[in-house]
Design an enzyme around this catalytic site. Structure first.
Site, PDB file in Angstrom:
ATOM      1  N   ASP A   8      44.267  42.982  48.888  1.00 28.81           N
ATOM      2  CA  ASP A   8      44.981  43.329  47.651  1.00 28.81           C
ATOM      3  C   ASP A   8      44.972  44.840  47.450  1.00 28.81           C
ATOM      4  O   ASP A   8      44.631  45.328  46.384  1.00 28.81           O
ATOM      5  CB  ASP A   8      44.295  42.609  46.471  1.00 28.81           C
ATOM      6  CG  ASP A   8      45.107  42.714  45.198  1.00 28.81           C
ATOM      7  OD1 ASP A   8      46.305  43.013  45.277  1.00 28.81           O
ATOM      8  OD2 ASP A   8      44.524  42.495  44.111  1.00 28.81           O
ATOM      9  N   LYS A  21      50.129  47.916  50.132  1.00 25.52           N
ATOM     10  CA  LYS A  21      50.876  46.819  50.757  1.00 25.52           C
ATOM     11  C   LYS A  21      51.192  47.102  52.236  1.00 25.52           C
ATOM     12  O   LYS A  21      51.150  46.191  53.056  1.00 25.52           O
ATOM     13  CB  LYS A  21      52.160  46.515  49.972  1.00 25.52           C
ATOM     14  CG  LYS A  21      51.920  46.265  48.467  1.00 25.52           C
ATOM     15  CD  LYS A  21      50.766  45.318  48.170  1.00 25.52           C
ATOM     16  CE  LYS A  21      50.159  45.551  46.799  1.00 25.52           C
ATOM     17  NZ  LYS A  21      48.850  44.921  46.591  1.00 25.52           N
ATOM     18  N   ASP A  73      47.468  38.908  48.185  1.00 29.17           N
ATOM     19  CA  ASP A  73      48.224  38.960  46.927  1.00 29.17           C
ATOM     20  C   ASP A  73      49.502  39.790  47.125  1.00 29.17           C
ATOM     21  O   ASP A  73      49.613  40.566  48.087  1.00 29.17           O
ATOM     22  CB  ASP A  73      47.335  39.595  45.840  1.00 29.17           C
ATOM     23  CG  ASP A  73      47.972  39.488  44.461  1.00 29.17           C
ATOM     24  OD1 ASP A  73      48.871  38.644  44.273  1.00 29.17           O
ATOM     25  OD2 ASP A  73      47.561  40.252  43.556  1.00 29.17           O
ATOM     26  N   ASN A  74      50.450  39.629  46.212  1.00 28.39           N
ATOM     27  CA  ASN A  74      51.661  40.487  46.166  1.00 28.39           C
ATOM     28  C   ASN A  74      52.501  40.430  47.441  1.00 28.39           C
ATOM     29  O   ASN A  74      53.146  41.421  47.799  1.00 28.39           O
ATOM     30  CB  ASN A  74      51.283  41.958  45.909  1.00 28.39           C
ATOM     31  CG  ASN A  74      50.462  42.160  44.662  1.00 28.39           C
ATOM     32  OD1 ASN A  74      49.336  42.652  44.723  1.00 28.39           O
ATOM     33  ND2 ASN A  74      50.998  41.766  43.528  1.00 28.39           N
ATOM     34  N   GLU A  98      51.370  39.394  38.028  1.00 26.78           N
ATOM     35  CA  GLU A  98      50.311  39.318  37.017  1.00 26.78           C
ATOM     36  C   GLU A  98      50.779  39.618  35.585  1.00 26.78           C
ATOM     37  O   GLU A  98      51.595  40.491  35.361  1.00 26.78           O
ATOM     38  CB  GLU A  98      49.141  40.257  37.372  1.00 26.78           C
ATOM     39  CG  GLU A  98      49.508  41.701  37.686  1.00 26.78           C
ATOM     40  CD  GLU A  98      49.761  41.932  39.170  1.00 26.78           C
ATOM     41  OE1 GLU A  98      50.141  40.987  39.877  1.00 26.78           O
ATOM     42  OE2 GLU A  98      49.574  43.084  39.597  1.00 26.78           O
TER      43      GLU A  98
HETATM   44  C1  LIG Z   1      46.166  45.992  43.196  1.00 21.57           C
HETATM   45  S1  LIG Z   1      44.736  46.959  43.049  1.00 21.57           S
HETATM   46  C2  LIG Z   1      43.446  45.812  43.388  1.00 21.57           C
HETATM   47  C3  LIG Z   1      43.244  44.799  42.268  1.00 21.57           C
HETATM   48  C4  LIG Z   1      41.992  43.986  42.404  1.00 21.57           C
HETATM   49  N1  LIG Z   1      41.919  43.313  43.682  1.00 21.57           N
HETATM   50  C5  LIG Z   1      41.946  42.954  41.302  1.00 21.57           C
HETATM   51  O1  LIG Z   1      42.682  41.954  41.411  1.00 21.57           O
HETATM   52  O2  LIG Z   1      41.194  43.129  40.345  1.00 21.57           O
HETATM   53  C6  LIG Z   1      44.786  47.928  44.510  1.00 21.57           C
HETATM   54  C7  LIG Z   1      43.580  48.842  44.728  1.00 21.57           C
HETATM   55  O3  LIG Z   1      43.565  49.192  46.116  1.00 21.57           O
HETATM   56  C8  LIG Z   1      43.129  50.537  46.228  1.00 21.57           C
HETATM   57  N2  LIG Z   1      43.591  51.011  47.526  1.00 21.57           N
HETATM   58  C9  LIG Z   1      44.796  51.549  47.862  1.00 21.57           C
HETATM   59  N3  LIG Z   1      44.845  51.793  49.178  1.00 21.57           N
HETATM   60  C10 LIG Z   1      43.658  51.387  49.693  1.00 21.57           C
HETATM   61  C11 LIG Z   1      43.114  51.359  51.004  1.00 21.57           C
HETATM   62  N4  LIG Z   1      43.815  51.778  52.062  1.00 21.57           N
HETATM   63  N5  LIG Z   1      41.863  50.859  51.171  1.00 21.57           N
HETATM   64  C12 LIG Z   1      41.149  50.415  50.108  1.00 21.57           C
HETATM   65  N6  LIG Z   1      41.617  50.443  48.841  1.00 21.57           N
HETATM   66  C13 LIG Z   1      42.846  50.906  48.643  1.00 21.57           C
HETATM   67  C14 LIG Z   1      43.725  51.237  45.030  1.00 21.57           C
HETATM   68  O4  LIG Z   1      43.026  52.423  44.739  1.00 21.57           O
HETATM   69  C15 LIG Z   1      43.593  50.157  43.958  1.00 21.57           C
HETATM   70  O5  LIG Z   1      42.396  50.297  43.250  1.00 21.57           O
END
Ligand SMILES: C[S@@+](CC[C@H](N)C(=O)[O-])C[C@H]1O[C@@H](n2cnc3c(N)ncnc32)[C@H](O)[C@@H]1O
Length: 274
Positions: free
Chosen positions: A198, A201, A226-227, A258
């Site tokens: 998640d 993408k 997800d997504n 969501e």
């Molecule tokens: C959609 S949110 C996650 C929501 C969480 N799983 C929830 O449902 O409570 C996406 C998160 O992924 C992090 N993110 C983005 N790219 C990433 C990467 N390459 N590796 C790890 N985290 C990453 C972002 O900073 C963000 O906090």
């Protein structure tokens, strides 16, 4: 004289403003027509780069949880986060509707070790901690240290801080995080029973392939993404479709984005066949 682009921008802003006010006055029949959602959409570029919306909503969530949720009560903390996302500021959590799909997948898999990519404010990790077996642990990877700190505070408040380990990093950073997960957190051959993807993408597929290449999964490991429909992970979906009945067996969960019921989404639950 006003230029055409400036006039269009003024008209568009006035139109969106009027629509938001009308929606509010009508009791919010269109749930995503809210200032906090529009602010979220406008912050999309920063969100992709930094993982936060940029208006302080993540810090406000942490304060809301501390102020309104009973300490040590995981159900009440999850309730408070959903309440904040529905009534104060939209959050990119998996949310309550898709959260039930995630809960059911964890219950079915009965995992001992769960790996999450994309922690954000810790909501999905809380949901998984609530339904996983009592001796199970979660390791969650988050690229943004500010998000990781907020999540850790929320887990402590919920009383599950010891069952969730968070790692600041990214599977795609060239090997540093993969090495840390292996050497410091004991994630090794055949140890990962459940993965929740998640995060970015475009990183879903390369990060999954890296996890498979590392040999961390075993036949029967479950990966939930997800997504997959919105914002969408088309290469990940195409990969799972191409591998169906071979290395993977997937189940589609048709659902909604969501915290609203208009935009549709897809959660993909895939079992690794080895
Ligand atoms: C959609 S949110 C996650 C929501 C969480 N799983 C929830 O449902 O409570 C996406 C998160 O992924 C992090 N993110 C983005 N790219 C990433 C990467 N390459 N590796 C790890 N985290 C990453 C972002 O900073 C963000 O906090």
């Amino acid at each position: 004289m006003t230029s055409r682009p400036a006039a269009f921008a003024t008209f568009a802003a006035a139109f969106v403003g009027a629509a938001v006010i009308a929606n509010r006055l009508a009791g919010k029949p269109v749930p995503f027509l809210r200032w906090s959602v529009i602010r979220f959409a406008l912050g999309a570029r920063r969100l992709l780069g930094e993982g936060q919306v940029g208006d302080g909503r993540e810090e406000a969530l942490a304060a809301h949880v501390t102020a309104t949720a009973r300490r040590g009560d995981i159900d009440d903390v999850i309730r408070a986060i959903d309440d904040f996302a529905h009534t104060r500021s939209f959050l990119m959590n998996v949310g309550d509707e898709k959260g039930e799909i995630l809960d059911a997948a964890v219950r079915r898999a009965r995992p001992a070790l769960l790996l999450e990519l994309g922690t954000y404010c810790g909501y999905s990790a809380l949901r998984m901690a609530r339904v996983m077996p009592p001796d199970a642990t979660i390791c969650t990877v988050e690229i943004n240290p500010a998000n990781e700190a907020i999540a850790r505070g929320i887990w402590e408040h919920a009383g599950v801080g010891e069952r969730i380990t968070s790692v600041v990093g990214s599977i795609g950073d060239g090997g540093t995080t993969v090495a840390r997960l292996r050497d410091e957190y004991g994630i090794d051959t055949g140890t990962v029973d459940f993965v929740f993807i998640d995060h970015l993408k475009s990183a879903y597929l390369p990060d999954l392939l890296r996890i498979v290449d590392e040999g961390w999964l075993h036949p029967g490991s479950v990966v939930v993404a997800d997504n997959v429909r919105f914002p969408g992970a088309p290469d990940y979906l195409a990969h799972m479709r191409a591998e169906e009945g071979g290395r993977w067996r997937s189940t589609d969960h048709r659902t909604h984005v969501e915290y609203q019921r208009v935009l549709r989404d897809l959660v993909l639950e895939s079992e690794y066949q080895g």
